[in-house]
Enzyme design. Structure first.
Site, PDB file in Angstrom:
ATOM      1  N   CYS A 248       0.832  -1.191   0.000  1.00 52.77           N
ATOM      2  CA  CYS A 248       0.000   0.000   0.000  1.00 52.77           C
ATOM      3  C   CYS A 248       0.868   1.243   0.000  1.00 52.77           C
ATOM      4  O   CYS A 248       2.072   1.185   0.221  1.00 52.77           O
ATOM      5  CB  CYS A 248      -0.881  -0.031   1.240  1.00 52.77           C
TER       6      CYS A 248
ATOM      7  N   ARG B 126       2.063   2.055  -5.975  1.00 56.08           N
ATOM      8  CA  ARG B 126       2.368   1.038  -4.972  1.00 56.08           C
ATOM      9  C   ARG B 126       1.211   0.056  -4.784  1.00 56.08           C
ATOM     10  O   ARG B 126       1.416  -1.063  -4.356  1.00 56.08           O
ATOM     11  CB  ARG B 126       2.673   1.694  -3.628  1.00 56.08           C
TER      12      ARG B 126
ATOM     13  N   TRP C 235      -3.267  -2.219  -1.657  1.00 62.78           N
ATOM     14  CA  TRP C 235      -3.053  -3.440  -2.444  1.00 62.78           C
ATOM     15  C   TRP C 235      -3.441  -4.563  -1.499  1.00 62.78           C
ATOM     16  O   TRP C 235      -2.729  -4.872  -0.551  1.00 62.78           O
ATOM     17  CB  TRP C 235      -1.591  -3.575  -2.865  1.00 62.78           C
TER      18      TRP C 235
ATOM     19  N   ASN D 151       0.432  -0.053   6.151  1.00 66.53           N
ATOM     20  CA  ASN D 151       1.019  -0.791   5.021  1.00 66.53           C
ATOM     21  C   ASN D 151       1.833  -1.938   5.602  1.00 66.53           C
ATOM     22  O   ASN D 151       2.707  -1.715   6.436  1.00 66.53           O
ATOM     23  CB  ASN D 151       1.941   0.116   4.190  1.00 66.53           C
ATOM     24  N   GLY D 152       1.515  -3.146   5.198  1.00 65.10           N
ATOM     25  CA  GLY D 152       2.249  -4.310   5.728  1.00 65.10           C
ATOM     26  C   GLY D 152       1.305  -5.458   6.020  1.00 65.10           C
ATOM     27  O   GLY D 152       0.153  -5.460   5.560  1.00 65.10           O
TER      28      GLY D 152
ATOM     29  N   GLU E  37      13.467 -11.618 -19.449  1.00 65.73           N
ATOM     30  CA  GLU E  37      12.990 -10.287 -19.072  1.00 65.73           C
ATOM     31  C   GLU E  37      11.977  -9.748 -20.087  1.00 65.73           C
ATOM     32  O   GLU E  37      10.959  -9.163 -19.736  1.00 65.73           O
ATOM     33  CB  GLU E  37      14.179  -9.322 -18.927  1.00 65.73           C
TER      34      GLU E  37
ATOM     35  N   LYS F 228       8.147  -8.647 -19.204  1.00 65.71           N
ATOM     36  CA  LYS F 228       7.579  -7.331 -19.523  1.00 65.71           C
ATOM     37  C   LYS F 228       6.232  -7.490 -20.226  1.00 65.71           C
ATOM     38  O   LYS F 228       5.254  -6.837 -19.907  1.00 65.71           O
ATOM     39  CB  LYS F 228       8.537  -6.507 -20.401  1.00 65.71           C
TER      40      LYS F 228
ATOM     41  N   GLU G 179       3.573  -8.855 -17.800  1.00 63.10           N
ATOM     42  CA  GLU G 179       3.181  -7.894 -16.751  1.00 63.10           C
ATOM     43  C   GLU G 179       2.170  -6.860 -17.230  1.00 63.10           C
ATOM     44  O   GLU G 179       1.222  -6.531 -16.536  1.00 63.10           O
ATOM     45  CB  GLU G 179       4.406  -7.108 -16.298  1.00 63.10           C
TER      46      GLU G 179
ATOM     47  N   HIS H 116      13.599 -29.404 -26.652  1.00 61.92           N
ATOM     48  CA  HIS H 116      13.292 -30.325 -25.551  1.00 61.92           C
ATOM     49  C   HIS H 116      11.880 -30.110 -25.008  1.00 61.92           C
ATOM     50  O   HIS H 116      11.574 -30.484 -23.880  1.00 61.92           O
ATOM     51  CB  HIS H 116      14.341 -30.165 -24.436  1.00 61.92           C
TER      52      HIS H 116
ATOM     53  N   LYS I 148       4.382  -1.881  -7.340  1.00 60.58           N
ATOM     54  CA  LYS I 148       5.782  -1.562  -7.645  1.00 60.58           C
ATOM     55  C   LYS I 148       6.763  -2.224  -6.690  1.00 60.58           C
ATOM     56  O   LYS I 148       7.806  -2.750  -7.093  1.00 60.58           O
ATOM     57  CB  LYS I 148       5.982  -0.054  -7.640  1.00 60.58           C
TER      58      LYS I 148
HETATM   59  C1  AGP Z   1       9.309  -5.938 -12.648  1.00 59.82           C
HETATM   60  O1  AGP Z   1       8.844  -5.233 -13.730  1.00 59.82           O
HETATM   61  C2  AGP Z   1       8.360  -6.082 -11.557  1.00 59.82           C
HETATM   62  N1  AGP Z   1       7.901  -4.854 -11.083  1.00 59.82           N
HETATM   63  C3  AGP Z   1       8.823  -6.996 -10.450  1.00 59.82           C
HETATM   64  O2  AGP Z   1       9.110  -8.253 -11.002  1.00 59.82           O
HETATM   65  C4  AGP Z   1      10.057  -6.501  -9.678  1.00 59.82           C
HETATM   66  O3  AGP Z   1      11.193  -6.617 -10.475  1.00 59.82           O
HETATM   67  C5  AGP Z   1      10.230  -7.361  -8.430  1.00 59.82           C
HETATM   68  O4  AGP Z   1       9.092  -7.197  -7.631  1.00 59.82           O
HETATM   69  C6  AGP Z   1      11.488  -6.981  -7.654  1.00 59.82           C
HETATM   70  O5  AGP Z   1      11.374  -5.674  -7.204  1.00 59.82           O
HETATM   71  P1  AGP Z   1      12.682  -4.942  -6.613  1.00 59.82           P
HETATM   72  O6  AGP Z   1      13.698  -4.853  -7.708  1.00 59.82           O
HETATM   73  O7  AGP Z   1      12.166  -3.605  -6.188  1.00 59.82           O
HETATM   74  O8  AGP Z   1      13.153  -5.773  -5.459  1.00 59.82           O
END
Ligand code: AGP
Length: 620
Positions: A2, A27, A74, A100-101, A493, A497, A500, A516, A615
């Protein structure tokens, strides 16, 4: 994860809270709410959905008052709906809290409070905290404890019963002067103004008003009285002296700067963020590399049995590239671990091991816990992070910042390339300390590294062409990404992307691994992205490409400018400037970032705030 924001002072709190929530929305964004004290009464507005939904829900209703708290959620405990959104008020309604937590022992605390007759309104763990605080506050009052500091005391006592991670802010009806904040595990920063205080999950809601901040440490509780200095105590009730820092960030660095989305802005910022990450770290005369935050640990790294990289998501992918570079250039053994697996697999760790945590946010709970474990087992812990003052930077013994600037788009882009840049600097530095790379080759690689920003500038000019390719594939339901060697993690990666932000299922694979199994997936519906740059097993990749074409797959190839062979096979080609193999991931990833961005846009997805994501993942 959050976002929390709070204010006490003489300004009208409402606009500060709303703008703060909009800045923190990356967030978590499934519901939002605020509480303001107006004429000694707490008024609370909450709404499921985005901050904009909260604004229209509040409409022109009363929002006066110069003290308030705000939250964007969140969901972890309890569905994303109005009841479960924050702030949560205490049983009497005289206290209001944002959190938050995750509270791990919330159900036993809740049961104990229910046995005392308390009736809860929501399914959240957070509501339990404010009920507990009020219960302690009432029992202190019964014992005749009724001073200005009673609530401060009650919060400290209550938090001693709480197990889990939290960043909280509490306000009290009829108390127009002070707010209370506390943290353990979740980030919290206090902004110091002139007879006013700001509190937030990160500095983005605060920069506009002040650059004087305090990063609250784990287990600390703060009383912020607008007319007095900040008072900080730990939950053992001991006074702590506040450590005030100056913020480096600028307001403009957290605005979109004319781009449609933060993600596109951050993709186009990569030449600058890589220049900022290289700045002051390569001696222009000698080409020697200086990583200030690691100098004191170099001798231990050189004697290490192995380097273990722990990370999550995109940071884990850059860790994989780090493994290739460090092993190849400095011949030191590297293992890359998913932090979430590492922390529970009872890893074999000794004092001769180095554990490097890679994290953009510096707040990822799994990575933080993996570090704590490594520390317990006596390994030297280091970090590669992007956020100054974040938990991971305060947990490790040393490290290196990636100077990417604030990364607001949930899908990480510039943090990835600056992490790879730091890992390249580290590999090269160790190679000189161990004399595993001829100085001539070393100088070539340094020259190549310094050329990367301008090569990315050149690559970004193909944005419109990549958009056209996206128009051919945005209705696809699956994608395969293939790469070899140091470009296999780039394929991973690229796939992440796309997953996501466009919600298309995609997988990254080592190109040779295709035979394989995954080759069974290929038909004329399946787009395949292949990284086929020269000098990286090119011939082998060409035969993999022919295997794909033989099964009717639609091929998008990332090739080196001037390529002929792959161009004659692939359906679409995106050229990258010539470069050394070791440097190529910093270039081959750019077209994959843009491709996913344009496909997501064409599918009308929320590129900056993709569904179900956040994030920084500050809970397990
Ligand atoms: C990547 O686009 C994502 N937001 C997510 O996989 C992110 O890389 C992961 O949560 C790790 O976050 P950090 O680098 O802040 O630890």
């Amino acid at each position: 994860m959050c976002g929390i924001v709070a204010y006490v002072g003489s300004r009208r709190a409402y606009p500060i809270l709303i703008k703060g929530l909009q800045r923190l929305e990356y967030r978590g964004y499934d519901s939002a709410g605020i509480s303001i004290i107006d004429e000694n009464k707490i008024i609370t507005y909450k709404k499921d959905g985005k901050v904009d939904d909260l604004i229209s829900h509040i409409d022109d209703r009363a929002t006066n008052g110069s003290i308030g708290i705000g939250h964007t959620r969140w969901a972890t405990h309890g569905k994303p709906n109005q009841i479960n959104s924050h702030p949560h008020s205490s049983s009497s309604g005289k206290l209001s809290l944002i959190h938050n937590g995750i509270i791990e022992n919330y159900s036993s605390l809740k049961t104990a409070l229910q046995e005392k007759g308390y009736v809860f309104k929501s399914d959240t763990d957070s509501e339990v905290i404010i009920y507990l605080i009020e219960d302690v506050y009432n029992s202190l009052a019964k014992k005749g404890e009724n001073s200005d500091d009673s609530l401060f005391k009650a919060i400290i006592i209550a938090l001693n019963e709480v197990i889990g991670a939290y960043a909280i802010v509490v306000i009290q009806e009829e108390n127009n002067n002070a707010i209370y904040a506390a943290r353990k595990g979740s980030p919290l920063v206090i902004g110091i103004g002139n007879e006013e205080y700001f509190v937030a999950s990160d500095a983005s809601p605060i920069i506009e008003f002040t650059n004087k901040v305090i990063y609250l440490e784990d287990g600390e509780v703060a009383k912020l009285h607008k007319k007095k200095d900040v008072v900080i105590k730990n939950i053992q009730n001991k006074l702590k002296s506040p450590y005030i820092q100056e913020l480096e960030q600028t307001l403009e660095s957290i605005e979109k700067g004319g781009y449609d989305h933060f993600m596109l802005k951050e993709i186009f910022e990569q030449p600058k963020s890589i220049i900022d990450t290289l700045r002051g770290r390569i001696n222009p005369k000698t080409n020697d590399i200086i990583l200030g935050g690691l100098i004191d640990h170099e001798s231990k790294i050189l004697k290490a049995d192995r380097i273990i990289i722990v990370a999550c998501g995109t940071s884990w992918h850059s860790g994989l590239i780090g493994e290739y570079l460090i092993e190849d250039l400095s011949r030191i053994n590297v293992e890359v671990e998913y932090a979430s697996e590492f922390r529970y697999k009872n890893p074999i760790l000794t004092k001769k091991d180095i554990v490097i945590a890679i994290s953009q946010s510096g707040e990822t709970a799994d990575t933080l816990a993996a570090l704590e474990l490594a520390k317990e087992k006596g390994a030297l812990t280091l970090g590669i992070c992007n956020v100054v003052g974040s938990s991971i930077t305060r947990t490790t013994s040393g490290g290196t910042y990636t100077h990417a600037g604030p990364e607001i788009g949930v899908a990480s882009t510039k943090a990835f390339t600056t992490q790879v840049t730091v890992l390249m600097l580290l590999a090269l530095r160790l190679s000189q300390l161990k004399s595993t790379v001829e100085r001539e080759n070393y100088n070539f690689l340094i020259k190549e590294l310094n050329l990367v920003p301008q090569k990315i500038e050149k690559l970004l000019l193909q944005n419109d062409m990549i958009k056209e390719i996206a128009q051919e594939f945005y209705n696809a339901t699956n994608f395969l990404y293939l790469g070899r060697g140091v470009n296999f993690p780039v394929a991973l990666e690229g796939a992440l992307k796309l997953k996501e932000i466009s919600y298309i299922h995609a997988e990254g694979y080592p190109a040779a691994e295709m035979k394989h199994g995954p080759i069974a997936l290929i038909d004329d519906e399946m787009p395949i992205v292949v990284i086929a740059t020269l000098k990286d097993n090119y011939d082998k990749v060409v035969s993999n490409i022919q295997e794909v074409k033989a099964r009717g797959g639609k091929l998008i190839a990332i090739v080196t400018e001037g390529d002929i062979e792959v161009k004659s096979i692939a359906d679409y080609c995106i050229e990258i400037p010539k470069c050394f193999r070791e440097i190529s991931p910093l270039l081959t990833i750019i077209p994959l970032q843009l491709l996913s961005y344009h496909i997501a846009l064409l599918r009308k997805c929320n590129v900056d705030q993709p569904r179900n994501l956040a994030k920084s993942v500050t809970v397990e």
